[in-house]
Design an enzyme around this catalytic site. Structure first.
Site, short mmCIF file in Angstrom:
data_model
loop_
_atom_site.label_atom_id
_atom_site.label_comp_id
_atom_site.label_asym_id
_atom_site.label_seq_id
_atom_site.Cartn_x
_atom_site.Cartn_y
_atom_site.Cartn_z
N SER A 349 -2.69 6.22 7.19
CA SER A 349 -1.88 5.46 6.25
C SER A 349 -0.40 5.49 6.65
O SER A 349 -0.06 5.24 7.80
CB SER A 349 -2.11 6.01 4.84
OG SER A 349 -1.68 5.09 3.86
N ASP A 463 -7.67 1.72 4.07
CA ASP A 463 -6.81 2.89 4.26
C ASP A 463 -7.57 4.12 4.75
O ASP A 463 -8.61 4.48 4.21
CB ASP A 463 -6.11 3.21 2.94
CG ASP A 463 -4.93 4.13 3.11
OD1 ASP A 463 -5.15 5.33 3.41
OD2 ASP A 463 -3.79 3.66 2.96
#
Length: 588
Positions: A349, A463
């Site tokens: 991320s 993610d």
């Protein structure tokens, strides 16, 4: 079979103080055998009913996913973990269930091994209880929790192969030796004249008398090429960046190291090259795990590669955490001020975005300028839309990734890099080590419900923090040096209770806050996507863990830049204060 007079259990350092009587008793349940190079000692899933000791040669340990863990040298035990997990019957009157091996072990060279059955081992332990303490120390060292580096697990014999007659292998080997000697290492360089047709004992003596042995050979159908690759713990294929690889590049499975993919490509850049092939073509042609760059004749590149050779390289892992990830910038500044080099970088991320800045070769000021422009000056999540697959369109994010990372390919980065995303199609993590950098970053920051996912073929990528927000284990699989981790994912989110107890509708929120600030649903989705049962996951695999204190900063607070950076800097300085890494990776 019964163990012959030589070798014997007494040749094993762990057992050298065991009484003769106990040794004779254990020997009844022991057997000695030869294991040809490339053959497995045992495979993952097989039941463990014995502990093994290496008498001569070299074995390689591989994890359940076939990732290489380390070398096992003469005198070292093998298979002890599965044996211990199965229990120990000290009284000799119980029934013990055999547990399966969690990984595989192969012979990297022709080896001799002693197998001691569970019954024989239990007899030894009953007679000499201190053996348990010695074995526990070995297990802790291999797990990396004893405070000491497991030097025995590192490659010791490197074979450097030239793909072109224009590559001066001896010059390159000497440059590496010069840097390795700064660590106090004794290094031998052996070419065809010195090593061809030499018996196995010659190479055993080389290993015994040196910390690192470098064999140099040209790729070709020669006895020395076959011998040099067969003796290798790891193969480094040296290639020119202005050339194309031939296919096939090397004869198939000429050595266990090649068969088990213990191969790296060192791509040489003379400085005025005309790119002839994608670096990924070289990695694929060599069947290599990694591709490392060597630019010109710069000493810093030789030093970096020497650190990799010596197990002194440093990998930095950065966790996801939205705007809290800004703190990683401060951590990088503190690490650099301490004089610690960063040789590998990766993350999930927002941590992957910061790690990518590092891998691009940007200095602290450049990272600061670009992150401020991309994330702080205006919200990257401001292009809201009626949610069908995401709360925002993602066009702003796409444009900013394009502006700052362009068409860069991961494999071209100066520092080897990886980003982690979550593959919703397979339910597993997806590790990005090659291909478009901005596409990888777009995938790893695609929080479900906020940003639309990235679609690659049949895969739907979101993610990385959904499955692994602090991917330290991936870094451990990448290199055998030190790992520094900066983790902002384990702290309470601090969601504003009032925003959810008395929620405003969309028009009320816009009237009060405008479009510059993300609405509460953004924080809710970010927290839901990254919440973990165990916030310590991955931390025990790092040598140094940096934990910035960020109590007042929310995941969606993109304007809290300066406070977050300072928190990361302060936390990193404190964590590194007592670290042994600078002295070990930065020789005087």
């Amino acid at each position: 079979m019964r163990i012959p007079p030589n070798p014997s259990l007494k040749t094993i350092p762990l057992l050298k103080d065991v009484s003769q009587r106990a040794m004779r008793s254990a020997g009844k349940d022991a057997r000695w055998f030869s294991l040809p190079a490339g053959q497995p000692l045992f495979l993952a899933g097989e039941l463990a009913d014995s502990i093994f000791f290496v008498v001569s040669g070299s074995l390689g340990a591989f994890g359940a996913g076939n990732e290489f863990i380390g070398h096992i040298r003469p005198g070292e035990p093998v298979g002890e973990m599965a044996l211990f997990l199965g229990g120990t019957d000290l009284n000799g009157d119980g029934v013990i269930e055999n547990k399966p091996h969690t990984g595989s072990v192969y012979a990297l060279r022709d080896s001799e091994v002693i197998a001691l059955s569970r019954i024989g081992w239990n007899r030894l332990v009953k007679s000499e209880p201190e053996l348990l303490e010695g074995m526990i120390r070995i297990i802790l060292r291999r797990l990396g929790r004893s405070g000491k580096r497991d030097q025995a697990a590192l490659p010791k014999v490197y074979t450097l192969l030239a793909t072109s007659p224009t590559i001066d292998l001896r010059y390159r080997a000497r440059a590496l030796r010069e840097e390795l000697m700064k660590f106090g290492q004794k290094v031998a360089i052996i070419d065809e004249i010195q090593g061809d047709e030499k018996p196995a004992g010659f190479f055993d003596e080389l290993e015994h008398n040196n910390d690192t042995v470098i064999l140099i050979a040209a790729i070709g159908d020669s006895s020395w090429f076959r011998l040099a690759t067969r003796q290798a713990d790891r193969i480094w294929v040296l290639a020119r960046g202005d050339a194309r690889p031939s296919v096939p590049l090397m004869p198939e499975e000429t050595s266990p190291a090649q068969k088990l993919k213990l191969v790296d490509v060192l791509l040489l850049h003379p400085g005025t090259e005309r790119r002839a092939a994608n670096p990924e073509d070289w990695r694929a042609a060599a069947g290599a795990q990694r591709l490392l760059h060597w630019y010109g004749d710069e000493r810093q590149d030789a030093m970096r590669l020497a650190r990799v050779m010596a197990g002194r390289s440093v990998g930095l892992v950065l966790s996801g955490g939205g705007a809290r990830g800004y703190s990683h910038i401060g951590a990088i500044r503190a690490i650099r001020e301490k004089g610690i080099p960063i040789d590998f970088a990766g993350g999930s991320s927002m941590g992957a975005v910061i790690a990518a800045c590092l891998a691009m070769g940007w200095d602290d000021n450049e990272i600061d300028r670009r992150i401020r422009k991309a994330f702080v000056e205006s919200s990257p999540l401001g292009d809201y839309t009626l949610p069908v697959v995401g709360m925002v369109k993602g066009k702003r994010v796409n444009a900013r990734l394009q502006e700052h990372f362009g068409e860069t390919d991961i494999i071209d980065l100066k520092i080897p890099f990886y980003a982690l995303s979550t593959n919703l199609t397979s339910g597993h993590v997806h590790i990005h080590r090659s291909g478009s950098l901005r596409q990888a970053l777009r995938a790893t920051i695609s929080l479900p419900g906020i940003l639309p996912p990235v679609v690659e073929g049949d895969d739907i990528l979101v993610d990385g923090g959904v499955l692994d927000n602090f991917p330290v284990e991936t870094m451990r699989d990448t290199h055998q040096g030190f790992v520094i981790g900066s983790d902002v994912s384990g702290q309470p989110e601090g969601l504003n209770r009032e925003e959810f107890a008395r929620p405003l509708n969309f028009f009320q929120w816009v009237a009060r806050n405008g479009f510059s600030q993300p609405p509460p649903i953004a924080g809710l989705l970010m927290r839901a996507a990254t919440v973990r049962n165990d916030p310590r996951l991955g931390r025990d695999l790092a040598d140094v863990v940096i934990l910035p204190e960020l109590p007042g900063i929310e995941l969606r607070d993109w304007t809290a830049y300066d406070d977050a950076v300072e928190a990361g800097y302060v936390a990193a300085r404190a964590a590194l204060e007592t670290s042994h890494i600078p002295a070990l990776c930065c020789p005087v």
